[in-house]
Design an enzyme around this catalytic site. Structure first.
Site, PDB file in Angstrom:
ATOM      1  N   HIS A  40      56.327  17.768  35.570  1.00  0.00           N
ATOM      2  CA  HIS A  40      57.725  18.205  35.698  1.00  0.00           C
ATOM      3  C   HIS A  40      58.015  18.736  37.102  1.00  0.00           C
ATOM      4  CE1 HIS A  40      58.345  17.505  31.477  1.00  0.00           C
ATOM      5  NE2 HIS A  40      57.251  18.204  31.215  1.00  0.00           N
ATOM      6  N   TRP A  72      46.965  53.103  52.216  1.00  0.00           N
ATOM      7  CA  TRP A  72      47.591  51.803  51.992  1.00  0.00           C
ATOM      8  C   TRP A  72      49.041  52.003  52.399  1.00  0.00           C
ATOM      9  CZ3 TRP A  72      51.469  49.579  48.872  1.00  0.00           C
ATOM     10  CH2 TRP A  72      51.420  48.179  48.775  1.00  0.00           C
ATOM     11  N   ARG A 120      41.088  52.127  47.419  1.00  0.00           N
ATOM     12  CA  ARG A 120      42.509  52.425  47.161  1.00  0.00           C
ATOM     13  C   ARG A 120      43.417  52.065  48.336  1.00  0.00           C
ATOM     14  NH1 ARG A 120      42.842  56.164  42.678  1.00  0.00           N
ATOM     15  NH2 ARG A 120      45.008  56.589  43.188  1.00  0.00           N
TER      16      ARG A 120
END
Ligand code: F6R
Length: 604
Positions: free
Chosen positions: A502, A74, A27
């Site tokens: 493109h 985190w 986490r």
């Protein structure tokens, strides 16, 4: 995001907290820390970086006590320094937090004005100081905690220890998940079932706004308005032994190779091969009458949604919108009455996806979720839950959850098409038989991984790599690019093959490998023509295809098994995962915990 755990135990807390933090490190791994109450005193150890750094600190300066809290971070507010590492502690409380306190600046100014000083830059420290100020004003621990909660805005899961209280702990949930674990003469708190695996399998998932007071033998949950409430106990099937690398070098490698097994497991829950039909969990609305489907997810789960759009439109002929969750509610989507919104999330906790779910729910859509974590918030807030049964996914880069999501979405598509009459019984049975064949073909692809490893080693030095595909393989190209960039740090993009001319073709030279995903089919010739255009500009083309006679001049051709259109995208997920994995291993990155990432993203 961050992982939190709390233990009111009968034996030393630190080894158990560290064990739990190991399972929670997915986490976040910017810093880690623990705090305990021992002989009435609060003690704390913290270290920036991975959990191993904290283990070194604890080896040098052990911490006693049977009650403790732990955190793996985190970073949101403040750099990953030791001062910003949790637990945040005053002379009265120690606190761990997952989420963001949005009004922390105003609270900090208020506390600073009363003479409080702060050691770091985190929003969490404000919570510790605020609760301390209420305790200093004479409030009981329970009142001080509820007074503190009443002042907080934002998303948070909190776990609090109090000086002098070896048999007391508080937890709260608002926007970020928190689970109570019940033990024998012990009680626990944790971010999820993984945190508590090995401690308890009797879990209570707190609802939004709930807070809880725990002792070793008792607990009481309260709603946000402080009224007591009972919540159901559920039984977790996550065992500590499931979170183990086995013989593999990394969790990601283990999870890639588990895919034939877990996809078979997932399909086993949704397919009835004897009767040639699909069995979905009970549905409280009429699937046949659904006029439109909205698919919403983030990251890899979003690419699963993109694949599913092709299936649902082509097979069930129901119109589909696909959205990135973080954008969804801000574009003020136009819903169709009676529409079905499906939210796809491994964790079931991703804040962007959860907010989108709540938006669609408030608009009266039928809500379905496809999740791996059964007790997750999304699962609990959905009318229809379709679990993917992938087992715990620990590697930060999603692999087996992706293919299991696809397997479940494929089964759902067949059931939807059958319900609304877009396909007949024979077609349903044929699709079921095709899906049943997927695990064997996946195993075949994985057993021929040496060639992909060699290609990965060759291209790992590239600065940029493009992935191209058409139709349903375009999202697989994007997933391949995401996987590669997140774990190998090589810049990669996935393009619709026809789009190269493109603009992106300007990037091509002999230093830019291009991975083409082009199984034989209506669009493969066009994709191969686009790859020829790349080769004409000295681009290094790697082709994944079941076409045994690819054009000359390719740098490499990885031969894939031929398969039906329904399962083919599931199969082509594997070589792009392997390519990313082996490129990362070649580069020596931290495969399971790539920099800056976390597995469960519970902030916006
Ligand atoms: C990439 C990855 C992420 C997740 C995303 C959504 O490998 O794992 O992109 O897919 O953060 O997470 P969940 O599925 O838990 O909502």
């Amino acid at each position: 995001m961050c992982g939190i755990v709390g233990i009111l135990g009968l034996t030393a807390a630190v080894p158990r907290l560290m064990d739990s933090l190991k399972r929670l490190e997915y986490r976040g791994y910017d810093s880690a820390g623990v705090a305990t109450v021992s002989n009435v005193e609060l003690g704390r150890r913290r270290a920036p970086g991975k959990l191993s750094a904290l283990a070194d600190v604890l080896a040098a300066t052990p911490l006693e006590g049977n009650s403790g809290i732990g955190h793996t971070r985190w970073a949101t507010h403040g750099e990953p320094t030791i001062n910003n590492a949790h637990p945040h502690m005053t002379d009265r409380v120690a606190i761990v937090h997952n989420g963001i306190i949005e009004n922390f600046k105003a609270l900090k100014d208020e506390l600073t004005a009363t003479g409080v000083s702060f050691e770091g830059d985190t929003d969490t420290e404000v919570v510790a100081q605020l609760m301390t100020s209420y305790l200093n004003d004479g409030s009981s621990p329970r009142d001080a905690f509820s007074q503190t909660l009443s002042r907080l805005q934002g998303a948070f899961a909190l776990c609090v220890l109090i000086k002098g209280e070896d048999n007391l702990m508080f937890g709260a949930r608002e926007g970020s998940p928190l689970v109570v674990g019940l033990g024998d003469g012990e009680n626990y708190l944790g971010s999820d079932a993984m945190a508590l695996a090995g401690l308890s399998n009797q879990l209570i998932y707190l609802e939004e706004g709930d807070w809880v007071e725990l002792t070793r033998n008792q607990f009481q949950i309260y709603r946000a308005d402080n009224s007591p409430v009972d919540r159901d106990v559920s039984f977790s099937q996550v065992a500590a032994t499931m979170i183990d690398k086995g013989n593999h070098r990394h969790f990601m490698q283990k999870e890639i190779y588990e895919q034939p097994t877990v996809v078979a497991q997932a399909l086993g829950r949704y397919l009835d091969p004897i009767n040639g039909c699909v069995k979905l969990p009970d549905i409280s609305f009429d699937l046949a009458a659904v006029p439109k489907i909205t698919l919403v997810a983030c990251g890899t789960s979003f690419y699963a949604a993109q694949v599913a759009r092709y299936w649902i439109e082509q097979i069930a002929r129901v119109p589909v919108d696909v959205d990135i969750a973080s954008e969804f509610r801000y574009r003020d989507p136009v819903y169709t009455d009676g529409g079905l919104a499906i939210f796809i999330s491994q964790s079931g906790e991703t804040m962007d996806t959860l907010s989108a779910l709540r938006h669609a729910k408030a608009a009266g859509q039928h809500i379905a979720s496809i999740v791996n974590v059964l007790g997750s918030t999304m699962a609990r807030e959905s009318d229809l839950v379709m679990p993917i049964h992938a087992g715990p996914e620990v590697g930060v880069a999603s692999t087996k959850a992706f293919t299991c999501q696809l397997a479940v979405l494929a089964a759902f598509t067949v059931q939807l098409a059958s319900a609304n009459g877009a396909i007949n019984e024979t077609q349903v049975a044929n699709y079921v038989a095709e899906l049943e064949h997927a695990p064997a073909l996946m195993a075949k692809i994985l057993s021929a991984d040496a060639q992909i490893e060699a290609i990965a080693q060759d291209i790992a030095g590239a600065r940029d790599i493009l992935f191209v595909g058409r139709g349903i393989y375009y999202p697989i190209a994007m997933e391949g690019a995401l996987k590669l960039k997140e774990i190998s740090y090589i810049h990669a993009e996935g393009y619709a093959a026809g789009e190269l001319k493109h603009g992106p073709i300007a990037l091509i030279d002999d230093n830019v490998p291009v991975i083409g995903i082009a199984p034989k089919g209506v669009l493969s010739e066009k994709t191969v023509s686009n790859l020829q255009e790349i080769m004409a500009r000295k681009g290094k083309v790697v082709l994944f295809s079941d076409d045994e006679t690819p054009p000359a001049g390719m740098y490499a051709h990885v031969s894939m098994p031929s398969a039906g259109d329904l399962i083919s995208p599931i199969l082509y997920a594997l070589p792009v995962q392997l390519l990313a994995y082996y490129a990362a291993v070649e580069k020596g990155t931290d495969v399971d915990m790539p920099r800056n990432l976390a597995k469960s993203v519970t902030v916006e």
